[in-house]
Motif scaffolding. Structure first.
Motif, PDB file in Angstrom:
ATOM      1  N   ASN A 377     -15.868 -21.521  15.534  1.00 32.67           N
ATOM      2  CA  ASN A 377     -15.264 -20.363  14.873  1.00 32.67           C
ATOM      3  C   ASN A 377     -14.734 -20.753  13.505  1.00 32.67           C
ATOM      4  O   ASN A 377     -14.940 -20.019  12.523  1.00 32.67           O
ATOM      5  N   ALA A 378     -14.046 -21.899  13.436  1.00 35.65           N
ATOM      6  CA  ALA A 378     -13.493 -22.348  12.156  1.00 35.65           C
ATOM      7  C   ALA A 378     -14.630 -22.485  11.139  1.00 35.65           C
ATOM      8  O   ALA A 378     -14.497 -22.048   9.991  1.00 35.65           O
ATOM      9  N   LYS A 380     -17.561 -20.986  11.285  1.00 39.56           N
ATOM     10  CA  LYS A 380     -18.168 -19.676  11.019  1.00 39.56           C
ATOM     11  C   LYS A 380     -17.335 -18.866  10.032  1.00 39.56           C
ATOM     12  O   LYS A 380     -17.866 -18.173   9.170  1.00 39.56           O
ATOM     13  N   ILE A 411     -11.062 -17.053   6.485  1.00 39.97           N
ATOM     14  CA  ILE A 411     -10.715 -15.660   6.170  1.00 39.97           C
ATOM     15  C   ILE A 411      -9.415 -15.201   6.839  1.00 39.97           C
ATOM     16  O   ILE A 411      -8.810 -14.216   6.430  1.00 39.97           O
ATOM     17  N   GLY A 412      -8.989 -15.921   7.887  1.00 45.31           N
ATOM     18  CA  GLY A 412      -7.756 -15.537   8.567  1.00 45.31           C
ATOM     19  C   GLY A 412      -7.921 -14.276   9.406  1.00 45.31           C
ATOM     20  O   GLY A 412      -8.966 -13.617   9.373  1.00 45.31           O
ATOM     21  N   ILE A 413      -6.867 -13.959  10.155  1.00 42.16           N
ATOM     22  CA  ILE A 413      -6.935 -12.800  11.061  1.00 42.16           C
ATOM     23  C   ILE A 413      -5.743 -11.895  10.768  1.00 42.16           C
ATOM     24  O   ILE A 413      -4.610 -12.377  10.622  1.00 42.16           O
ATOM     25  N   GLU A 426     -14.480  -8.288  21.467  1.00 49.15           N
ATOM     26  CA  GLU A 426     -13.728  -7.849  20.275  1.00 49.15           C
ATOM     27  C   GLU A 426     -14.113  -8.728  19.100  1.00 49.15           C
ATOM     28  O   GLU A 426     -14.016  -9.950  19.172  1.00 49.15           O
ATOM     29  N   GLY A 438     -22.328 -13.654  16.344  1.00 47.94           N
ATOM     30  CA  GLY A 438     -21.248 -13.778  17.324  1.00 47.94           C
ATOM     31  C   GLY A 438     -21.285 -12.639  18.314  1.00 47.94           C
ATOM     32  O   GLY A 438     -21.888 -11.596  18.056  1.00 47.94           O
ATOM     33  N   THR A 439     -20.651 -12.845  19.445  1.00 47.65           N
ATOM     34  CA  THR A 439     -20.658 -11.821  20.485  1.00 47.65           C
ATOM     35  C   THR A 439     -19.258 -11.319  20.780  1.00 47.65           C
ATOM     36  O   THR A 439     -19.082 -10.299  21.422  1.00 47.65           O
ATOM     37  N   GLY A 440     -18.260 -12.068  20.328  1.00 47.35           N
ATOM     38  CA  GLY A 440     -16.892 -11.703  20.678  1.00 47.35           C
ATOM     39  C   GLY A 440     -16.527 -12.174  22.070  1.00 47.35           C
ATOM     40  O   GLY A 440     -15.552 -11.713  22.657  1.00 47.35           O
ATOM     41  N   LEU A 441     -17.312 -13.096  22.602  1.00 43.36           N
ATOM     42  CA  LEU A 441     -17.026 -13.604  23.952  1.00 43.36           C
ATOM     43  C   LEU A 441     -16.309 -14.947  23.903  1.00 43.36           C
ATOM     44  O   LEU A 441     -15.556 -15.303  24.802  1.00 43.36           O
ATOM     45  N   GLY A 442     -16.558 -15.698  22.822  1.00 43.01           N
ATOM     46  CA  GLY A 442     -16.082 -17.083  22.736  1.00 43.01           C
ATOM     47  C   GLY A 442     -14.610 -17.254  23.054  1.00 43.01           C
ATOM     48  O   GLY A 442     -14.247 -18.042  23.930  1.00 43.01           O
ATOM     49  N   SER A 467      -6.475 -19.922   9.538  1.00 45.36           N
ATOM     50  CA  SER A 467      -5.964 -19.801  10.905  1.00 45.36           C
ATOM     51  C   SER A 467      -5.777 -21.180  11.506  1.00 45.36           C
ATOM     52  O   SER A 467      -6.394 -22.150  11.078  1.00 45.36           O
ATOM     53  N   PHE A 469      -5.591 -22.662  15.513  1.00 48.92           N
ATOM     54  CA  PHE A 469      -5.606 -22.489  16.965  1.00 48.92           C
ATOM     55  C   PHE A 469      -5.115 -23.790  17.585  1.00 48.92           C
ATOM     56  O   PHE A 469      -5.591 -24.863  17.231  1.00 48.92           O
TER      57      PHE A 469
HETATM   58  P1  ADP Z   1     -17.384 -14.407  18.028  1.00 47.71           P
HETATM   59  O1  ADP Z   1     -17.039 -15.532  17.114  1.00 47.71           O
HETATM   60  O2  ADP Z   1     -18.601 -14.668  18.848  1.00 47.71           O
HETATM   61  O3  ADP Z   1     -17.413 -13.089  17.338  1.00 47.71           O
HETATM   62  P2  ADP Z   1     -14.876 -15.012  19.375  1.00 47.71           P
HETATM   63  O4  ADP Z   1     -14.343 -14.489  20.654  1.00 47.71           O
HETATM   64  O5  ADP Z   1     -15.040 -16.473  19.242  1.00 47.71           O
HETATM   65  O6  ADP Z   1     -16.245 -14.258  19.122  1.00 47.71           O
HETATM   66  O7  ADP Z   1     -13.935 -14.500  18.249  1.00 47.71           O
HETATM   67  C1  ADP Z   1     -13.499 -13.157  18.210  1.00 47.71           C
HETATM   68  C2  ADP Z   1     -13.172 -12.713  16.807  1.00 47.71           C
HETATM   69  O8  ADP Z   1     -11.998 -13.397  16.351  1.00 47.71           O
HETATM   70  C3  ADP Z   1     -14.235 -13.066  15.797  1.00 47.71           C
HETATM   71  O9  ADP Z   1     -15.233 -12.061  15.736  1.00 47.71           O
HETATM   72  C4  ADP Z   1     -13.447 -13.151  14.501  1.00 47.71           C
HETATM   73  O10 ADP Z   1     -13.278 -11.856  13.941  1.00 47.71           O
HETATM   74  C5  ADP Z   1     -12.084 -13.645  14.958  1.00 47.71           C
HETATM   75  N1  ADP Z   1     -11.920 -15.114  14.755  1.00 47.71           N
HETATM   76  C6  ADP Z   1     -12.061 -16.091  15.681  1.00 47.71           C
HETATM   77  N2  ADP Z   1     -11.807 -17.316  15.144  1.00 47.71           N
HETATM   78  C7  ADP Z   1     -11.491 -17.113  13.859  1.00 47.71           C
HETATM   79  C8  ADP Z   1     -11.129 -17.988  12.776  1.00 47.71           C
HETATM   80  N3  ADP Z   1     -11.034 -19.308  12.905  1.00 47.71           N
HETATM   81  N4  ADP Z   1     -10.874 -17.409  11.577  1.00 47.71           N
HETATM   82  C9  ADP Z   1     -10.953 -16.084  11.404  1.00 47.71           C
HETATM   83  N5  ADP Z   1     -11.289 -15.207  12.384  1.00 47.71           N
HETATM   84  C10 ADP Z   1     -11.562 -15.709  13.594  1.00 47.71           C
END
Ligand code: ADP
Length: 623
Positions: A377-378, A380, A411-413, A426, A438-442, A467, A469
């Motif tokens: 994710n980081a 991506k 990009i942050g959340i 999500e 991405g699927t939003g499952l990770g 971000s 984690f």
């Molecule tokens: P996916 O990456 O497959 O979409 P995840 O469940 O891993 O699904 O992440 C869900 C959402 O959280 C992502 O679609 C993204 O919008 C946000 N996200 C996760 N990790 C990060 C991150 N490191 N920086 C910014 N946004 C993040």
């Protein structure tokens, strides 16, 4: 019948009191509109009326035995108590009847409804005739101002009819014992015995009042055992839960077989693409084949994600603890991440605690999955800047609390999205992330996995800046390091192809394409391959003294599975060929399962080139 010393009326009053209470509870409680419930309500009402008639007749007979209404009142009481006997007879008949067919929700089927209606009218008819006889034939009432009882033809007739009914209960319940499937009805037997005893005592000693109280007692007890609506609701809830579990299992099974089905063609796509990349083809074609491999890997990741989520939801995901060397896992994660970073202008920093124990005990596969999710994710969601991968360790006795953090300058959340971050499917900032796969499952899987391991995950993020984690997981420290099962792809020594030239591998798979894929992949190593499409053929080859350096044995084959084939192979004397399990059913814990079954190693389909390298290096790259 209905005979008592005045003082004993208190017992009747007590019966009336608790019966009244049960009536209130029963009527106010939510319950289903079943036949049994209706009969039970009838029993409550009839018992209540019989008790009142009993008390009134006793009172009048003792206080004013010559009153014109004393005798009819005693007769009415007999009619009332006989009503209870008949209703209970109907109840026994219904619960033990062979025709008690109901649908899945417990509602009676139409044919059963008609059958029970008929039985009800027949019993009602007999009851009305009996009541008429009781009212018409003479009844004698004895009263000395302190004690009263009834005797004479009308009383004798009532005893006889009640006695016949009790015999009927016994016969019907014993003969239909098997039909009374529900063990909750068994207390009914105890009531019948109780009723039989009270009828006998009543007939022998008419001055002791028993019948009405016994009827009240049985009716009340029935509430707590048979007709308790709570109990029924609980049973119904249990039934609904079982149904839901069944549906859930069916869903998991479907997803698991779907994942298996998707993996099989993927195996061919990935396998042949990998083989193609190695061939002398134009750069353009190479790029396209690499795209096919990447797309297939994405698809594989999605399939794995869906399978993981369904396993987690069905509570079927197991944590498989083994000994592992954390440092090796971390190195592997770093090399994987660096490969994924590619050409992105991102500084990848690592900071690992120097006090990290050499060997820990835990589910290293899942730990790897958790950290890899965060790192991916980081990568991506960061365009430039840095990613910092930190691992600290806090030791407490023989427990090591691993604190893993992945920080990025991506990009942050947004603040309001953080709560939903761990919800499956999500994804945020869709406009910005449109190009990011991405699927939003990770993160949903990551969180569930962390929780399964009794750990914690927290997120800090500033929108637009980055971000962080952080995951905390407790792992047991293994004091004396033993051989780790967490084999890692160590620094890749090049495979000495000359050593493989005279090696021979037997591939066993019922699927022709899978055989071709494995052969094709092994061809790149100059390894000779022989294909078998069943366990039987494989066993025959070994029995005929054909010699192999390695066997790739698919597990899911019709007629004889890989596990069964291996068992048979091991029975052959002098069989020592290392055998690798091959399966498209890649669920966590599979590797351990196959090692336990006696396989020497495990490869999941689609076959990963790195894993294949590892296996070849381990089993074939020797002199
Ligand atoms: P996916 O990456 O497959 O979409 P995840 O469940 O891993 O699904 O992440 C869900 C959402 O959280 C992502 O679609 C993204 O919008 C946000 N996200 C996760 N990790 C990060 C991150 N490191 N920086 C910014 N946004 C993040």
């Amino acid at each position: 019948m209905g005979c008592i010393e005045m003082g004993s009326l208190y017992f009747q009053i007590a019966s009336l009191f608790y019966l009244g209470l049960i009536m209130i509870i029963y009527c106010t409680k939510k319950k289903r509109n079943t036949l049994e419930n209706k009969i039970y309500l009838g029993l409550l009402i009839v018992t209540f009326i019989a008790l009142i008639l009993d008390m009134a007749s006793v009172y009048l007979a003792i206080v004013n035995p010559t009153h014109f209404f004393a005798n009819p009142l005693c007769k009415l009481y007999l009619v009332g108590i006989l009503g209870w006997v008949f209703l209970f007879t109907y109840y026994v008949f219904v619960i033990s009847s062979k025709k008690n067919y109901s649908d899945e929700e417990g509602n009676l089927k139409k044919a059963s409804k008609i059958y029970f209606k008929k039985a009800f009218y027949i019993l009602l008819f007999i009851y009305l005739i009996s009541s008429l006889i009781i009212l018409l034939i003479p009844l004698n009432v004895y009263s000395d101002g302190n004690l009263m009882y009834t005797y004479g033809p009308s009383a004798t007739f009532s005893y006889t009819v009640a006695g016949i009914c009790v015999v009927f209960w016994l016969v019907i319940m014993l003969s239909n014992y098997k039909e009374i499937k529900d063990k909750k009805y068994l207390p009914a037997f105890a009531f019948i015995v109780l009723a039989t005893i009270s009828v006998i005592i009543q007939a022998t000693f008419p001055e002791i009042l028993l019948v009405t109280s016994a009827a009240a007692f049985i009716t009340v007890l029935t509430y707590f055992t048979i007709e308790n609506p709570d109990l029924k609701l609980i049973n119904e809830l249990n039934f609904a839960r079982e149904q839901a579990e069944k549906a859930n299992n069916a869903k998991s099974e479907f997803l698991s077989s779907m994942s298996h089905e998707i993996r099989t063609p993927l195996n061919a796509i990935v396998g042949f693409s990998q083989a193609l990349v190695e061939e002398e083809i134009s750069n353009e074609a190479k790029e396209e084949v690499n795209d096919i491999i990447m797309a297939s890997e994405n698809l594989l990741e999605i399939v794995n994600g869906i399978l993981d989520i369904s396993k987690i939801e069905a509570n079927k995901l197991e944590i498989v603890n083994t000994e592992y060397e954390p440092m090796k896992i971390l190195e592997e994660l770093v090399s994987l991440s660096k490969a994924r970073l590619g050409e992105k202008p991102i500084e990848f920093r690592t900071n690992f605690d120097s006090l990290l124990p050499k060997t820990l005990f835990g589910d290293y596969m899942r730990i790897k999955q958790i950290i890899l999710n965060l790192l991916t994710n980081a990568i991506k969601y960061t365009k430039t800047g840095y990613i910092e991968f930190r691992v600290n360790c806090i030791q407490k006795g023989n427990i090591c609390r691993l604190i893993v953090s992945v920080e990025d300058s991506g990009i942050g959340i947004q603040k309001d999205k953080i709560d939903k971050l761990f919800t499956k499917f999500e994804r945020f900032d869709i406009e910005k992330n449109i190009t990011i796969e991405g699927t939003g499952l990770g993160l949903a899987i990551t969180k569930k996995l962390v929780e399964l391991m009794n750990g914690k995950i927290v997120v800090q993020s500033i929108y637009g800046q980055g971000s962080k984690f952080t995951v905390a997981l407790d792992q047991q420290i293994v004091i004396t390091p033993t051989i780790s099962t967490g084999e890692t792809i160590s620094k890749e020594d090049p495979i000495d192809l000359s050593l493989l030239a005279d090696k021979k591998v037997l591939i066993v798979d019922d699927n022709k394409i899978n055989l071709k894929v494995a052969s094709r992949l092994l061809k790149d190593y100059n390894i000779k391959t022989v294909e078998s499409d069943s366990g039987f053929e494989c066993i025959n080859r070994i029995l005929q003294k054909e010699e192999y350096d390695l066997i790739f044995l698919d597990d899911m084959m019709p007629r004889m599975s890989g596990v069964e084939t291996l068992k048979k192979l091991k029975e052959i004397s002098n069989f020592h060929t290392p055998t690798i399990a091959l399966t498209a059913n890649a669920i966590s814990g599979m590797k351990e399962k196959y090692l336990k079954e006696g396989f020497d190693d495990y490869l999941s389909k689609p076959i990963d080139r790195k894993e294949l390298n590892r296996v070849i290096r381990k089993f074939l790259n020797t002199k």
